[in-house]
Write a protein that holds these residues in place. Structure first.
Motif, short mmCIF file in Angstrom:
data_model
loop_
_atom_site.label_atom_id
_atom_site.label_comp_id
_atom_site.label_asym_id
_atom_site.label_seq_id
_atom_site.Cartn_x
_atom_site.Cartn_y
_atom_site.Cartn_z
N LEU A 186 0.84 -1.19 0.00
CA LEU A 186 0.00 0.00 0.00
C LEU A 186 0.88 1.24 0.00
N HIS A 187 0.56 2.18 -0.88
CA HIS A 187 1.33 3.41 -1.02
C HIS A 187 0.46 4.60 -0.63
N PHE A 188 1.05 5.52 0.15
CA PHE A 188 0.35 6.72 0.59
C PHE A 188 1.21 7.94 0.29
N ASP A 189 0.55 9.09 0.11
CA ASP A 189 1.25 10.36 -0.07
C ASP A 189 0.94 11.27 1.10
N MET A 190 1.97 11.96 1.61
CA MET A 190 1.80 12.96 2.66
C MET A 190 2.36 14.29 2.16
N ASP A 191 1.60 15.37 2.32
CA ASP A 191 2.04 16.69 1.87
C ASP A 191 2.63 17.52 3.00
N ASN A 192 2.33 17.18 4.24
CA ASN A 192 2.78 17.98 5.37
C ASN A 192 3.40 17.10 6.45
N ALA A 193 4.32 16.24 6.04
CA ALA A 193 4.96 15.33 6.99
C ALA A 193 5.88 16.10 7.92
N THR A 194 5.90 15.71 9.17
CA THR A 194 6.79 16.32 10.15
C THR A 194 7.61 15.23 10.83
N ARG A 195 8.61 15.66 11.57
CA ARG A 195 9.45 14.72 12.30
C ARG A 195 8.63 13.90 13.30
N GLU A 203 5.64 2.64 13.64
CA GLU A 203 5.01 1.71 14.57
C GLU A 203 4.54 0.41 13.92
N PRO A 204 3.81 0.42 12.81
CA PRO A 204 3.36 -0.85 12.23
C PRO A 204 4.52 -1.76 11.82
N ALA A 205 5.65 -1.17 11.39
CA ALA A 205 6.79 -1.96 10.93
C ALA A 205 7.72 -2.35 12.06
N GLN A 206 7.46 -1.82 13.27
CA GLN A 206 8.30 -2.12 14.44
C GLN A 206 9.76 -1.78 14.19
N VAL A 207 9.99 -0.56 13.65
CA VAL A 207 11.34 -0.08 13.39
C VAL A 207 11.55 1.22 14.16
N SER A 208 12.81 1.66 14.23
CA SER A 208 13.15 2.85 14.99
C SER A 208 12.93 4.12 14.18
N TYR A 237 3.79 0.43 2.69
CA TYR A 237 3.85 -0.73 3.58
C TYR A 237 3.66 -1.99 2.74
N ARG A 238 4.68 -2.83 2.73
CA ARG A 238 4.54 -4.13 2.07
C ARG A 238 4.10 -5.15 3.11
N MET A 239 2.92 -5.70 2.88
CA MET A 239 2.35 -6.65 3.83
C MET A 239 2.81 -8.06 3.49
N ARG A 240 3.59 -8.64 4.37
CA ARG A 240 4.23 -9.93 4.14
C ARG A 240 3.53 -11.03 4.94
N GLY A 241 3.69 -12.24 4.49
CA GLY A 241 3.09 -13.38 5.18
C GLY A 241 3.92 -13.83 6.37
N ASP A 242 3.59 -15.00 6.89
CA ASP A 242 4.33 -15.61 8.01
C ASP A 242 4.37 -14.73 9.25
N ASN A 243 3.30 -13.95 9.46
CA ASN A 243 3.19 -13.12 10.66
C ASN A 243 4.32 -12.10 10.81
N GLN A 244 4.93 -11.71 9.71
CA GLN A 244 5.97 -10.69 9.75
C GLN A 244 5.34 -9.30 9.81
N SER A 245 6.04 -8.36 10.43
CA SER A 245 5.57 -6.97 10.42
C SER A 245 5.65 -6.42 9.00
N PRO A 246 4.78 -5.49 8.66
CA PRO A 246 4.86 -4.87 7.33
C PRO A 246 6.22 -4.20 7.13
N GLU A 247 6.67 -4.16 5.90
CA GLU A 247 7.93 -3.49 5.57
C GLU A 247 7.63 -2.05 5.17
N LEU A 248 8.28 -1.11 5.82
CA LEU A 248 8.05 0.32 5.59
C LEU A 248 9.13 0.91 4.69
N THR A 249 8.69 1.66 3.67
CA THR A 249 9.61 2.42 2.83
C THR A 249 9.12 3.86 2.76
#
Length: 326
Positions: A186-195, A203-208, A237-249
């Protein structure tokens, strides 16, 4: 069904084919596919209206990613000026003809309903990757801004919660289906992203989010705690099988961050571009892009747990619009 006859480039193909033909078997395979779907043929390479895929109008973009030796690209499958409403079916047919999975009926229905909600620019594009594991195809379907009910796409509760919290600040723009693995992205666009948004996105990808922020700051020497290098952010977010967290790019416009093609290439190389197989071989030989366009497209950062994100960059194939002055 594969056609094993060699592709015959027209004069307008020469500037592009030289690169593919230096990439060995993978280059030959992808060139053959471009030829077979009429992006490239003996009558002239993509003599179409300019594509919105790249700022140069090229209908083909090479994708270079750290740690990935496969040859990758995204391509239009029909003239951008033609009606795009049948592109999902066309890309699905191309994928099936090359051994890919068929788009699941439920996913096809959700995409179809979403696309009828508003006007389309490109409808769908085809992602291609070839390497030691063979050919992989991906369908990239456009989601118009008017589409609202996308609950059938977001099957991950954590992603759904994140999107709810972001509200109008994030809009679904595209859905990808991998014809090999069956993964949905799933791909999303943000126009006003902040830190502050980075923690929510991570959070969904469980990364820092801190590692992501440092990597983004490192692109152009930004100071931690201030604005991001750009407020226009692509999120996937790439939604992967085997109960893995989604991959965030996360993705950003390279021209916004660096400026000209030369400055982008310098910045990419300084940020680990030496890990991008085949990147220098293309960009070091590109003709100048017509201003204000750049051959470079979006910079991507794929998050990893406990490690720096993997860098990627899109680069438009050499192409001259038939309407440009020569």
């Amino acid at each position: 069904m594969f056609n094993f006859a060699p592709a015959i480039p027209a004069r307008s193909d020469v500037d592009w084919c030289w690169y593919l033909r230096r990439q060995g078997k993978s280059g030959e395979v992808l060139e053959r596919i471009l030829h077979d779907i009429d992006v490239m043929d003996p009558g002239g390479w993509a003599a179409w209206a300019p594509s919105s895929l790249t700022t140069t109008g090229s209908p083909v973009e090479m994708i270079f990613q750290a740690g990935q030796t496969d040859l990758q690209m995204v391509t239009e499958v029909a003239n951008p000026q033609d009606d795009p409403t049948n592109r999902v079916a066309l890309v699905n047919k191309i994928m099936q003809g090359r051994g890919g999975r068929q788009l699941p009926g439920a996913l096809r229905d959700v995409i179809s309903a979403a696309q009828t909600a508003g006007g389309l620019t490109y409808g769908a594009r085809l992602g291609l990757r070839h390497g030691k594991s063979g050919l992989q195809c991906q369908l990239l379907a456009e989601l118009p801004a008017a589409a609202t009910d996308l609950s059938g796409l977001i099957g991950d509760a954590a992603i759904a919660a994140t999107m709810d919290q972001l509200g109008d600040n994030a809009r679904a723009s595209m859905v990808g289906f991998d014809g090999g693995s069956g993964d949905v992205t799933l791909h999303f666009d943000m126009d006003n992203a902040t830190r502050d948004d980075l923690a929510l996105l991570a959070e969904p990808a469980q990364v820092s989010p801190d590692i992501l922020a440092m990597a983004m700051d490192g692109l152009n020497g930004a100071i931690d705690g201030r604005d991001l290098p750009t407020r226009k952010l692509g999120v996937s977010y790439r939604m992967r099988g085997d109960n893995q967290s989604p991959e965030l790019t996360l993705s950003m416009c390279s021209a916004t961050i660096f400026g000209s093609d030369a400055d982008i290439a310098k910045g990419i190389k300084a940020s680990g571009g030496y890990q991008l197989t085949g990147y220098a071989a293309l960009v070091d030989n590109l003709p100048p892009a017509s201003v204000p366009g750049t051959h470079h497209g979006k910079i991507g950062m794929t998050a990893r747990q406990g490690a720096a994100p993997q860098l990627s960059i899109g680069v438009a194939a050499p192409w001259t619009c038939i309407f440009d002055a020569v």
